[in-house]
Write a protein that holds these residues in place. Structure first.
Motif, PDB file in Angstrom:
ATOM      1  N   VAL A  69       0.853  -1.195   0.000  1.00  0.00           N
ATOM      2  CA  VAL A  69       0.000   0.000   0.000  1.00  0.00           C
ATOM      3  C   VAL A  69       0.887   1.243   0.000  1.00  0.00           C
ATOM      4  O   VAL A  69       0.688   2.176  -0.792  1.00  0.00           O
ATOM      5  CB  VAL A  69      -0.964  -0.002   1.211  1.00  0.00           C
ATOM      6  CG1 VAL A  69      -1.665   1.348   1.367  1.00  0.00           C
ATOM      7  CG2 VAL A  69      -1.992  -1.125   1.085  1.00  0.00           C
ATOM      8  N   ILE A  70       1.870   1.273   0.870  1.00  0.00           N
ATOM      9  CA  ILE A  70       2.770   2.426   0.990  1.00  0.00           C
ATOM     10  C   ILE A  70       3.514   2.667  -0.320  1.00  0.00           C
ATOM     11  O   ILE A  70       3.583   3.804  -0.803  1.00  0.00           O
ATOM     12  CB  ILE A  70       3.763   2.213   2.148  1.00  0.00           C
ATOM     13  CG1 ILE A  70       3.015   2.161   3.483  1.00  0.00           C
ATOM     14  CG2 ILE A  70       4.839   3.297   2.162  1.00  0.00           C
ATOM     15  CD1 ILE A  70       3.793   1.485   4.602  1.00  0.00           C
ATOM     16  N   ALA A  71       4.076   1.618  -0.894  1.00  0.00           N
ATOM     17  CA  ALA A  71       4.831   1.763  -2.149  1.00  0.00           C
ATOM     18  C   ALA A  71       3.937   2.295  -3.259  1.00  0.00           C
ATOM     19  O   ALA A  71       4.348   3.184  -4.027  1.00  0.00           O
ATOM     20  CB  ALA A  71       5.447   0.427  -2.544  1.00  0.00           C
ATOM     21  N   THR A  72       2.725   1.784  -3.343  1.00  0.00           N
ATOM     22  CA  THR A  72       1.802   2.252  -4.383  1.00  0.00           C
ATOM     23  C   THR A  72       1.405   3.699  -4.136  1.00  0.00           C
ATOM     24  O   THR A  72       1.330   4.498  -5.075  1.00  0.00           O
ATOM     25  CB  THR A  72       0.564   1.334  -4.454  1.00  0.00           C
ATOM     26  OG1 THR A  72       1.001  -0.018  -4.645  1.00  0.00           O
ATOM     27  CG2 THR A  72      -0.348   1.738  -5.602  1.00  0.00           C
ATOM     28  N   GLN A  73       1.188   4.052  -2.884  1.00  0.00           N
ATOM     29  CA  GLN A  73       0.870   5.447  -2.563  1.00  0.00           C
ATOM     30  C   GLN A  73       2.021   6.369  -2.948  1.00  0.00           C
ATOM     31  O   GLN A  73       1.797   7.469  -3.462  1.00  0.00           O
ATOM     32  CB  GLN A  73       0.560   5.603  -1.070  1.00  0.00           C
ATOM     33  CG  GLN A  73      -0.764   5.016  -0.665  1.00  0.00           C
ATOM     34  CD  GLN A  73      -0.976   5.037   0.849  1.00  0.00           C
ATOM     35  OE1 GLN A  73      -0.033   5.006   1.631  1.00  0.00           O
ATOM     36  NE2 GLN A  73      -2.234   5.090   1.249  1.00  0.00           N
ATOM     37  N   ARG A  74       3.236   5.928  -2.712  1.00  0.00           N
ATOM     38  CA  ARG A  74       4.409   6.739  -3.063  1.00  0.00           C
ATOM     39  C   ARG A  74       4.483   6.978  -4.565  1.00  0.00           C
ATOM     40  O   ARG A  74       4.826   8.069  -5.015  1.00  0.00           O
ATOM     41  CB  ARG A  74       5.688   6.060  -2.583  1.00  0.00           C
ATOM     42  CG  ARG A  74       5.867   6.104  -1.087  1.00  0.00           C
ATOM     43  CD  ARG A  74       7.099   5.339  -0.652  1.00  0.00           C
ATOM     44  NE  ARG A  74       7.274   5.432   0.783  1.00  0.00           N
ATOM     45  CZ  ARG A  74       8.149   4.712   1.478  1.00  0.00           C
ATOM     46  NH1 ARG A  74       8.927   3.844   0.853  1.00  0.00           N
ATOM     47  NH2 ARG A  74       8.244   4.860   2.774  1.00  0.00           N
ATOM     48  N   ILE A  75       4.165   5.960  -5.337  1.00  0.00           N
ATOM     49  CA  ILE A  75       4.240   6.074  -6.793  1.00  0.00           C
ATOM     50  C   ILE A  75       3.114   6.939  -7.339  1.00  0.00           C
ATOM     51  O   ILE A  75       3.333   7.784  -8.208  1.00  0.00           O
ATOM     52  CB  ILE A  75       4.205   4.677  -7.438  1.00  0.00           C
ATOM     53  CG1 ILE A  75       5.512   3.946  -7.118  1.00  0.00           C
ATOM     54  CG2 ILE A  75       3.993   4.758  -8.945  1.00  0.00           C
ATOM     55  CD1 ILE A  75       5.451   2.469  -7.402  1.00  0.00           C
ATOM     56  N   THR A  76       1.916   6.723  -6.835  1.00  0.00           N
ATOM     57  CA  THR A  76       0.748   7.436  -7.368  1.00  0.00           C
ATOM     58  C   THR A  76       0.547   8.805  -6.746  1.00  0.00           C
ATOM     59  O   THR A  76      -0.160   9.633  -7.312  1.00  0.00           O
ATOM     60  CB  THR A  76      -0.535   6.618  -7.143  1.00  0.00           C
ATOM     61  OG1 THR A  76      -0.769   6.491  -5.739  1.00  0.00           O
ATOM     62  CG2 THR A  76      -0.449   5.252  -7.809  1.00  0.00           C
ATOM     63  N   GLY A  77       1.112   9.017  -5.576  1.00  0.00           N
ATOM     64  CA  GLY A  77       0.882  10.272  -4.863  1.00  0.00           C
ATOM     65  C   GLY A  77      -0.471  10.314  -4.181  1.00  0.00           C
ATOM     66  O   GLY A  77      -0.882  11.348  -3.663  1.00  0.00           O
ATOM     67  N   GLU A  78      -1.175   9.201  -4.200  1.00  0.00           N
ATOM     68  CA  GLU A  78      -2.490   9.132  -3.578  1.00  0.00           C
ATOM     69  C   GLU A  78      -2.372   8.693  -2.123  1.00  0.00           C
ATOM     70  O   GLU A  78      -1.483   7.928  -1.764  1.00  0.00           O
ATOM     71  CB  GLU A  78      -3.376   8.132  -4.318  1.00  0.00           C
ATOM     72  CG  GLU A  78      -3.697   8.562  -5.730  1.00  0.00           C
ATOM     73  CD  GLU A  78      -4.670   7.619  -6.398  1.00  0.00           C
ATOM     74  OE1 GLU A  78      -5.637   7.209  -5.744  1.00  0.00           O
ATOM     75  OE2 GLU A  78      -4.439   7.290  -7.569  1.00  0.00           O
ATOM     76  N   GLY A  79      -3.305   9.159  -1.324  1.00  0.00           N
ATOM     77  CA  GLY A  79      -3.344   8.749   0.075  1.00  0.00           C
ATOM     78  C   GLY A  79      -4.278   7.576   0.270  1.00  0.00           C
ATOM     79  O   GLY A  79      -4.702   6.921  -0.689  1.00  0.00           O
ATOM     80  N   TRP A  80      -4.604   7.339   1.504  1.00  0.00           N
ATOM     81  CA  TRP A  80      -5.514   6.244   1.870  1.00  0.00           C
ATOM     82  C   TRP A  80      -6.878   6.522   1.279  1.00  0.00           C
ATOM     83  O   TRP A  80      -7.394   7.628   1.381  1.00  0.00           O
ATOM     84  CB  TRP A  80      -5.590   6.145   3.387  1.00  0.00           C
ATOM     85  CG  TRP A  80      -6.258   4.892   3.844  1.00  0.00           C
ATOM     86  CD1 TRP A  80      -7.584   4.744   4.095  1.00  0.00           C
ATOM     87  CD2 TRP A  80      -5.665   3.623   4.081  1.00  0.00           C
ATOM     88  NE1 TRP A  80      -7.846   3.454   4.471  1.00  0.00           N
ATOM     89  CE2 TRP A  80      -6.685   2.741   4.480  1.00  0.00           C
ATOM     90  CE3 TRP A  80      -4.364   3.143   4.004  1.00  0.00           C
ATOM     91  CZ2 TRP A  80      -6.444   1.413   4.798  1.00  0.00           C
ATOM     92  CZ3 TRP A  80      -4.126   1.824   4.314  1.00  0.00           C
ATOM     93  CH2 TRP A  80      -5.167   0.976   4.709  1.00  0.00           C
ATOM     94  N   ARG A  81      -7.453   5.523   0.672  1.00  0.00           N
ATOM     95  CA  ARG A  81      -8.790   5.675   0.077  1.00  0.00           C
ATOM     96  C   ARG A  81      -9.843   5.288   1.107  1.00  0.00           C
ATOM     97  O   ARG A  81      -9.752   4.221   1.702  1.00  0.00           O
ATOM     98  CB  ARG A  81      -8.917   4.780  -1.148  1.00  0.00           C
ATOM     99  CG  ARG A  81      -7.971   5.152  -2.260  1.00  0.00           C
ATOM    100  CD  ARG A  81      -8.742   5.719  -3.428  1.00  0.00           C
ATOM    101  NE  ARG A  81      -7.874   6.078  -4.516  1.00  0.00           N
ATOM    102  CZ  ARG A  81      -7.995   5.604  -5.736  1.00  0.00           C
ATOM    103  NH1 ARG A  81      -8.910   4.715  -6.020  1.00  0.00           N
ATOM    104  NH2 ARG A  81      -7.195   6.031  -6.670  1.00  0.00           N
ATOM    105  N   GLY A  82     -10.816   6.134   1.303  1.00  0.00           N
ATOM    106  CA  GLY A  82     -11.874   5.856   2.270  1.00  0.00           C
ATOM    107  C   GLY A  82     -11.549   6.485   3.613  1.00  0.00           C
ATOM    108  O   GLY A  82     -10.568   7.198   3.775  1.00  0.00           O
ATOM    109  N   GLY A  83     -12.416   6.199   4.572  1.00  0.00           N
ATOM    110  CA  GLY A  83     -12.259   6.770   5.908  1.00  0.00           C
ATOM    111  C   GLY A  83     -11.050   6.221   6.639  1.00  0.00           C
ATOM    112  O   GLY A  83     -10.547   5.149   6.345  1.00  0.00           O
ATOM    113  N   ARG A  84     -10.594   6.994   7.590  1.00  0.00           N
ATOM    114  CA  ARG A  84      -9.454   6.588   8.422  1.00  0.00           C
ATOM    115  C   ARG A  84      -9.873   5.420   9.311  1.00  0.00           C
ATOM    116  O   ARG A  84     -10.903   5.468   9.961  1.00  0.00           O
ATOM    117  CB  ARG A  84      -9.001   7.775   9.258  1.00  0.00           C
ATOM    118  CG  ARG A  84      -7.747   7.505  10.028  1.00  0.00           C
ATOM    119  CD  ARG A  84      -7.184   8.791  10.616  1.00  0.00           C
ATOM    120  NE  ARG A  84      -6.048   8.504  11.453  1.00  0.00           N
ATOM    121  CZ  ARG A  84      -4.826   8.222  11.016  1.00  0.00           C
ATOM    122  NH1 ARG A  84      -4.601   8.201   9.729  1.00  0.00           N
ATOM    123  NH2 ARG A  84      -3.846   7.955  11.842  1.00  0.00           N
ATOM    124  N   THR A  85      -9.045   4.369   9.318  1.00  0.00           N
ATOM    125  CA  THR A  85      -9.333   3.185  10.112  1.00  0.00           C
ATOM    126  C   THR A  85      -8.071   2.765  10.857  1.00  0.00           C
ATOM    127  O   THR A  85      -7.009   3.375  10.704  1.00  0.00           O
ATOM    128  CB  THR A  85      -9.771   2.009   9.201  1.00  0.00           C
ATOM    129  OG1 THR A  85      -8.655   1.648   8.375  1.00  0.00           O
ATOM    130  CG2 THR A  85     -10.969   2.371   8.330  1.00  0.00           C
TER     131      THR A  85
END
Length: 158
Positions: free
Chosen positions: A70-86
């Motif tokens: 998840v972290i690696a993909t977020q780093r590449i896409t620049g996107e954060g966590w999708r959906g509410g904070r859990t």
């Protein structure tokens, strides 16, 4: 668990071996855009093979591996966590920060609340972020593995 002592540190061979296995398996599943039933089969096989070590160590290492994706993909896409904070968001943040004791503590609490809840939330993120599209690049972006060299006081209690 096998280990070698070097001064005041312990190299946990089994931790390294399990993480290598989980990275290999998850890479194949992500890159092939595996269906949920394939993930479930791998998850259940790993659980069976681990026996009591699943609850003590290997389940944590599996979820750490998913968080690393998840972290690696977020780093590449620049996107954060999708959906509410859990709790899965906080767990992923702890893994990203290299806060192994905090990640372990969060994992234990989530496991007791529902043994697969954290795993499912992490897999949801892998699919929502379309990790398969970035699998090759993400391998180079994976955060550090869960520590395999620790001081004796860092070894989790059973």
């Amino acid at each position: 668990m096998t280990s070698d002592t070097i001064g005041e540190t312990v190299v946990l061979d089994e931790v390294v071996r399990m993480q290598d296995y989980f990275v290999t398996r998850t890479t194949l599943l992500i890159a092939s855009r595996a269906e949920p039933r394939e993930w479930q089969a791998v998850f259940e096989a790993a659980q069976r093979a681990s026996g009591d070590d699943w609850r003590a160590r290997d389940g944590l290492l599996f979820d750490v591996t998913l968080a690393r994706w998840v972290i690696a993909t977020q780093r590449i896409t620049g996107e954060g966590w999708r959906g509410g904070r859990t709790a899965a968001t906080a767990f992923t943040e702890a893994v990203s920060a290299g806060a192994a004791p905090a990640a372990r503590s969060m994992w234990k609490a989530e496991y007791l609340a529902g043994p697969t809840r954290l795993t499912i939330r992490l897999l949801e993120q892998i699919y929502l972020l379309d990790a398969a599209t970035y699998a090759t690049a993400a391998l180079e972006q994976l955060p550090a593995a869960y520590p395999s060299v620790v001081t004796p006081g860092d070894i989790p209690d059973e």
